[in-house]
Motif scaffolding. Structure first.
Motif, short mmCIF file in Angstrom:
data_model
loop_
_atom_site.label_atom_id
_atom_site.label_comp_id
_atom_site.label_asym_id
_atom_site.label_seq_id
_atom_site.Cartn_x
_atom_site.Cartn_y
_atom_site.Cartn_z
N UNK A 25 5.48 -10.71 6.34
CA UNK A 25 4.63 -9.89 7.20
C UNK A 25 3.17 -10.24 6.95
N UNK A 26 2.60 -10.91 7.94
CA UNK A 26 1.17 -11.23 7.85
C UNK A 26 0.39 -10.54 8.97
N UNK A 27 1.13 -9.79 9.83
CA UNK A 27 0.46 -9.24 11.01
C UNK A 27 -0.54 -8.15 10.64
N UNK A 28 -0.30 -7.44 9.53
CA UNK A 28 -1.25 -6.39 9.15
C UNK A 28 -2.63 -6.97 8.84
N UNK B 59 7.48 -3.91 1.17
CA UNK B 59 6.09 -4.36 1.04
C UNK B 59 5.33 -4.15 2.35
N UNK B 60 4.00 -4.23 2.27
CA UNK B 60 3.22 -4.11 3.50
C UNK B 60 2.62 -5.44 3.92
N UNK B 61 2.80 -6.48 3.10
CA UNK B 61 2.29 -7.77 3.49
C UNK B 61 2.81 -8.87 2.59
N UNK C 251 0.85 -1.20 0.00
CA UNK C 251 0.00 0.00 0.00
C UNK C 251 0.88 1.24 0.00
N UNK C 252 0.43 2.27 -0.68
CA UNK C 252 0.96 3.61 -0.43
C UNK C 252 -0.17 4.37 0.25
N UNK C 253 -0.17 4.40 1.57
CA UNK C 253 -1.30 5.02 2.26
C UNK C 253 -2.57 4.24 1.95
N UNK C 254 -3.55 4.95 1.38
CA UNK C 254 -4.82 4.28 1.07
C UNK C 254 -4.80 3.61 -0.29
N UNK C 255 -3.72 3.85 -1.03
CA UNK C 255 -3.63 3.30 -2.38
C UNK C 255 -3.09 1.87 -2.31
#
Ligand SMILES: Nc1ncnc2c1ncn2[C@@H]1O[C@H](COP(=O)(O)OP(=O)(O)OP(=O)(O)O)[C@@H](O)[C@H]1O
Ligand SMILES: [Mg+2]
Lengths: 235, 301
Positions: free
Chosen positions: B75-78, B60-62, B17-21
């Motif tokens: 990363x699966x915590x999100x 990455x965010x996930x 994600x980039x913020x909400x994107x």
């Protein structure tokens, strides 16, 4: 005193004037080096990704440092350093480190802003290329980004150096010693010698002006040579 | 031939994600040794983001990325956090309107415990990966649209810098290697020039050599020919074709459908944050199934 007598007087005290010039240049030169190193470190702290708490703390410290230094007059900083912060240095036999550190610390704040703007002007792709080869952030900064940034900021850096060289003349406000003997910077010795003989004051002040002008012209020449050398490198 | 071998890069449920994107919404792919994967998709769909996540230039965010059998990102915590939020809402709803509050609370407790264990594990992995990422990146080459050669260094220094500084290769050995590689791309006589003296196509060939000098296991290309004048595209594609033939593992974001068709052995279509279609180039272009791919191909072919 007529003009010949004035010139004659200046000639007889030339060694003391040159010693003053030497003191001024020594302070300025070492302060520039210190300022440059501080400037690079501060700029890197400001630009580093704020990923952990340590770098965040350093970032805040850098902010405060830059704000305080830019927000107060150089002379006031010098007097505070002399009177409060560097007291132990002030009392030693040779206390030139007091003005050297004061001017270096002052210059560091300005250099930081200059170098930071230079680093920001370097294409983001340069850092990415370095990192994608496996180089560390600091390594890429030092080898790839900063060399290019310096090239951009040479004119502004020299501007800062020139300002610093001239600004060291406020050091006449504090007592300087070398090996226990009192010494004076260029302006300090000129004032002392000028007041010692009636009618000589303005002649000495003009001498100071001419000497500073020569130094600044020399610095400008060096700047031009460096710029030329760097340009040739790129083609 | 490819059974039982570990992939060079294995990507699981990759999110960014980039913020909400939400750019990447769960990308899955195994890239095997010798694969040449062409990545295509509409502008802004996240092709560059995907590529840059592979060497963690973009964090990455996930999801999970495994390179040469070591986990470089996980990363699966999100997701668990989102599930917890959803469950909390469900509980509030169930309390008001009647429902299985007990069951939901049990689920919530399980999720909370899961989150705690994920956080510990993932923290450890992030720490480990931060320590090793520079070593991994030595083995993951990257070639950029804008070349990104170092303008203050000669071509030779551009190429030898990383092998000398990172692999401690002696200077003469590094220079010999650089010359050998430059020869392969027809630029051995330009070694002492600065990048500004080269054309775009030549710069890109040098950039490829620069990443080859680290002897990477895989090279990522982000639209390597998009910044080039048309007459220079061919020379760069030729070098890349040679590289593919020599067995190099490559992931290539490209608008050059000819290259995807002729050189790649796999083509993937990224759209709306996921891989919408993957196939061998022949079938990919001859019989696309996803309607958005059909639409995309009708525009670019
Ligand atoms: N650093 C960033 N910060 C915020 N948003 C970003 C960033 N980088 C990319 N994006 C956004 O992510 C999305 C995907 O961008 P990306 O560059 O990956 O697309 P792309 O498929 O490579 O497009 P193109 O074909 O134009 O190169 C875009 O909406 C873009 O605005
Ligand atoms: Mg892109």
């Amino acid at each position: 005193m007529d003009i010949l007598a004035q010139l004659n007087y200046i000639f007889t005290v030339r060694e003391r004037i040159l010693e003053g010039l030497g003191i001024s240049l020594l302070i300025a030169f070492v302060a520039v080096v210190i300022g440059f190193v501080i400037g690079i470190l501060l700029a890197m702290v400001k630009i580093a990704p704020k990923t952990n708490i340590v770098i965040k703390i350093f970032d805040k410290i850098a902010d405060i440092y830059i704000a305080v230094i830019r927000g107060t007059p150089m002379l006031v900083q010098l007097l505070i350093m002399y009177g409060v912060i560097l007291v132990s240095l002030k009392q030693s036999d040779t206390n030139l480190l007091v003005p050297i550190i004061s001017f270096g610390v002052n210059s560091g704040a300005y250099m930081a802003e200059i170098i930071r703007s230079g680093i920001n002007s370097v294409d983001k792709g340069q850092m990415e290329a370095g990192r994608s080869l496996g180089m560390s952030w600091v390594g890429t900064m030092m080898r790839i980004v900063i060399p290019q940034a310096i090239k951009v900021v040479i004119p502004t850096i020299f501007n800062e150096i020139i300002i610093l060289v001239k600004e060291t003349s406020v050091v006449a406000y504090i007592l300087l010693r070398v090996n226990g003997r009192q010494v004076w910077d260029l302006l300090g010795i000129a004032e002392k010698l000028g007041l010692a003989v009636p009618g000589a004051y303005m002649a000495l002040i003009f001498t100071v002006a001419i000497l500073y002008l020569i130094i600044v012209l020399l610095l400008t020449l060096i700047q031009k040579l460096i710029e030329k050398g760097l340009k040739k490198n790129e083609k | 031939m490819k059974n039982n071998q570990i992939p060079v890069i294995s990507v699981k449920d990759l999110k960014k994600d980039f913020g909400n994107n939400k750019v990447l919404r769960g990308v899955n792919i195994d890239i095997n040794k010798g694969d040449v994967v062409a990545v295509i998709g509409p502008s802004g769909c996240g092709k560059s983001t995907f590529l840059r996540c592979l060497n963690l230039l973009e964090e990455p965010t996930g999801g999970e990325i495994v390179f040469n059998n070591s986990i470089i990102f996980k990363m699966y915590c999100n997701e668990t956090k989102e599930q917890i939020k959803a469950t909390q809402k469900e509980i509030a709803f169930a309390k008001k309107n009647g429902g299985d509050v007990e069951g939901l609370t049990k689920k919530l407790n399980e999720l909370t415990a899961l989150l705690a264990s994920q956080k510990t594990e993932e923290k450890q992995i992030v720490k480990e990966s931060k320590k090793n990422i520079n070593l991994h990146r030595q083995k993951i080459g990257m070639v950029f649209q804008q070349f990104n050669l170092f303008p203050h260094m000669t071509i030779m220094d551009n190429i030898t810098l990383a092998p000398m500084k990172l692999k401690k290769m002696p200077k003469d050995e590094a220079q010999l290697l650089a010359l050998k590689l430059l020869e392969k791309v027809g630029l051995a006589d330009r070694a002492s020039d600065y990048p500004s003296a080269l054309s775009g196509g030549q710069k890109q060939r040098v950039a490829i050599v620069r990443s080859l000098a680290m002897e990477p296991d895989v090279i990522l290309f982000d639209e390597p020919t998009s910044a080039l004048d048309p007459e220079m595209v061919g020379e760069v594609l030729n070098v890349m074709t040679e590289l593919a033939r020599s067995g190099m593992t490559m992931v290539v974001v490209t608008h050059e459908m000819g290259f995807a068709r002729e050189v790649a052995n796999r083509v993937i279509f990224i759209d709306e944050g996921v891989i919408k279609e993957e196939n061998n180039p022949k079938d990919f272009f001859a019989s696309p199934k996803n309607p958005r791919l059909v639409d995309f191909l009708s525009k670019v072919l």
